[in-house]
Design a protein around this motif. Structure first.
Motif, short mmCIF file in Angstrom:
data_model
loop_
_atom_site.label_atom_id
_atom_site.label_comp_id
_atom_site.label_asym_id
_atom_site.label_seq_id
_atom_site.Cartn_x
_atom_site.Cartn_y
_atom_site.Cartn_z
N THR A 159 38.73 23.87 22.28
CA THR A 159 39.31 24.61 21.08
C THR A 159 39.35 26.13 21.46
OG1 THR A 159 38.18 23.21 19.48
CG2 THR A 159 38.85 25.24 18.58
N THR A 160 38.42 26.61 22.30
CA THR A 160 38.41 28.01 22.56
C THR A 160 39.65 28.33 23.67
OG1 THR A 160 36.09 28.33 22.34
CG2 THR A 160 37.22 29.97 23.71
N LYS A 161 39.93 27.38 24.47
CA LYS A 161 40.89 27.45 25.23
C LYS A 161 42.15 27.52 24.65
CE LYS A 161 38.54 25.56 29.76
NZ LYS A 161 38.95 24.50 30.45
N ILE A 162 42.25 26.50 23.48
CA ILE A 162 43.61 26.48 22.93
C ILE A 162 43.69 27.66 22.11
CG2 ILE A 162 44.74 25.30 20.83
CD1 ILE A 162 43.23 22.71 21.85
N ASN A 163 42.90 28.45 21.42
CA ASN A 163 42.93 29.56 20.72
C ASN A 163 43.24 30.71 21.62
OD1 ASN A 163 42.10 28.38 18.38
ND2 ASN A 163 39.78 29.05 18.62
N ILE A 164 42.71 30.82 22.87
CA ILE A 164 43.29 31.94 23.71
C ILE A 164 44.82 31.66 24.09
CG2 ILE A 164 43.00 32.69 26.07
CD1 ILE A 164 39.95 32.09 26.04
N ALA A 165 45.24 30.40 24.23
CA ALA A 165 46.69 30.10 24.60
C ALA A 165 47.43 30.38 23.62
CB ALA A 165 46.89 28.74 25.08
N MET A 166 47.21 30.42 22.40
CA MET A 166 47.75 30.63 21.20
C MET A 166 47.87 31.89 20.79
SD MET A 166 46.29 27.81 18.24
CE MET A 166 47.57 28.40 17.16
N GLU A 167 46.86 32.94 21.27
CA GLU A 167 46.97 34.27 21.14
C GLU A 167 47.75 35.04 22.15
OE1 GLU A 167 43.08 35.81 21.74
OE2 GLU A 167 42.25 35.09 19.63
N ARG A 168 47.96 34.31 23.41
CA ARG A 168 48.56 34.73 24.43
C ARG A 168 50.25 34.47 24.06
NH1 ARG A 168 45.10 32.77 29.64
NH2 ARG A 168 43.47 34.55 29.44
N LEU A 169 50.49 33.04 23.32
CA LEU A 169 51.76 32.88 23.13
C LEU A 169 52.23 34.03 22.15
CD1 LEU A 169 51.60 28.77 23.14
CD2 LEU A 169 52.86 30.32 24.68
N ALA A 170 51.27 34.21 21.19
CA ALA A 170 51.76 35.12 20.06
C ALA A 170 52.14 36.53 20.59
CB ALA A 170 50.48 35.07 19.03
N LEU A 171 51.21 36.98 21.53
CA LEU A 171 51.53 38.20 22.38
C LEU A 171 52.92 38.09 22.83
CD1 LEU A 171 50.82 41.00 23.29
CD2 LEU A 171 49.51 39.83 25.31
N ILE A 172 53.39 37.05 23.61
CA ILE A 172 54.50 37.05 24.24
C ILE A 172 55.61 37.00 23.16
CG2 ILE A 172 56.10 35.46 25.64
CD1 ILE A 172 53.42 34.41 27.06
N ALA A 173 55.39 36.22 21.99
CA ALA A 173 56.43 36.39 20.88
C ALA A 173 56.55 37.77 20.22
CB ALA A 173 56.06 35.45 20.03
N ALA A 174 55.26 38.31 20.06
CA ALA A 174 55.58 39.58 19.60
C ALA A 174 56.25 40.65 20.61
CB ALA A 174 54.07 40.29 19.32
#
Length: 327
Positions: A261-276
């Motif tokens: 779950t932690t890995k998924i959350n980190i990946a989601m944060e990075r994807l959100a950063l890229i999108a932002a």
């Protein structure tokens, strides 16, 4: 039906027709063993021993829970042994016992689909070999029943031990982080937990049956109580072992799921950063792109200003994300 007469000197083999005469003898006791009894064998048991019709029907039908029924001259007991099957399924191998003062009747089955005959008779065959080799001389039907049931408990313990080995392997893989197939790993974990839960339930229910037997003092001879107390302790131990392994396995599962779950959350944060970061760039390019770059001419001054604006916005977004610990 296998009919045997157990004495202090050994064991004798007899025919089913000799049951009545054997029950009259005072130098030993009868041990009758039946595997998946036919209607005629069930009727023969009722005729020779006088068992209650409900008990006879019970030994001819499958029961999924252990049980005990006391009668004036004997106790009817239903127990189960675990037998691993396919895809994590654990078969309940039924063993019915009629324990009297002058006899022990063991009835195997009915067997579930895919259960080999050897799995049903494993305990009684092992005790029979000890009797034939002279390594065991039971003095009463209760002692013989105790020996058979202890082997049944050992089968439960062996299954818990095998699952503990699997859990140790899974724990090493999880700690090293080299699980290549997460779905298969979770299936293995839950399959192991299912088998442990089955054995745990089996031991707990068997323990309750013997606890009930221990309260039936008026139906049992005094020498039977030490055997019952020993089996109560054995079933408690198996239940405790299964509980401990399930708790340890749950810890492995929690660690694995938390890390995943932690890995998924980190990946989601990075994807959100890229999108932002990309979103304002796309907005600026969409508004000004067609006005700056045309078919035959490009306004390089506007292009430079736009590029500067894009770099400034991207840098600002990256700095803001860094400040919040996104990367």
């Amino acid at each position: 039906m296998d009919v045997r007469f157990v004495t202090g000197n050994g064991i004798e083999t007899h025919r089913p027709e000799d049951l009545r005469a054997l029950l009259e003898r005072g130098d030993g006791f009868v041990w009758a063993d039946v595997v998946e009894p036919t209607e005629s064998e069930v009727a023969a048991l009722g005729e020779a021993f006088g068992f209650h019709p409900l008990a006879l029907r019970g030994c001819a039908e499958r029961s999924h829970v252990p049980k005990i029924h006391p009668y004036p001259d004997h106790v009817y007991l239903v127990l189960h042994a675990p037998e691993p099957g396919d895809a994590g399924h654990v078969h309940l191998v039924e063993l019915d016992q009629f324990v009297g003062l002058r006899y022990l009747v063991t009835v195997h089955g009915p067997l579930g689909e895919g259960v080999p005959l050897e799995a049903a008779t494993r305990e009684t065959e092992a005790v029979l070999r000890r009797l034939e080799e002279g390594r065991f001389r039971p003095g009463s039907p209760g002692e013989l029943s105790h020996a058979i049931t202890r082997l049944l408990v050992r089968r439960m313990e062996a299954l818990v031990s095998s699952q503990a080995t699997l859990i140790a392997g899974l724990e090493r893989q999880v700690m090293r982080g080299n699980l290549k197939d997460p779905e298969a790993a979770l299936e293995d974990m839950f399959r192991v937990r299912h088998e442990l839960l089955t054995v745990r339930t089996m031991a707990a229910q068997s323990r309750e049956a013997y606890s009930r037997m221990n309260q039936l003092a008026r139906f049992l001879p005094p020498e039977a109580h030490p055997y019952i107390d020993d089996l109560l302790n054995e079933f408690d131990r198996v239940r405790s072992l299964a509980d401990g392994e399930m708790e340890f396995l749950q810890g492995v599962v929690d660690y694995y799921t938390s890390r995943t779950t932690t890995k998924i959350n980190i990946a989601m944060e990075r994807l959100a950063l890229i999108a932002a970061v990309i979103l304002p760039i796309n907005a600026v390019a969409g508004i000004y792109g067609m006005n700056i770059i045309v078919n035959n001419r490009t306004d390089f001054s506007h292009l430079a200003i736009l590029a500067g604006v894009i770099v400034l916005i991207s840098g600002t977004m990256l700095a803001w994300a860094k400040h919040h610990g996104w990367w």
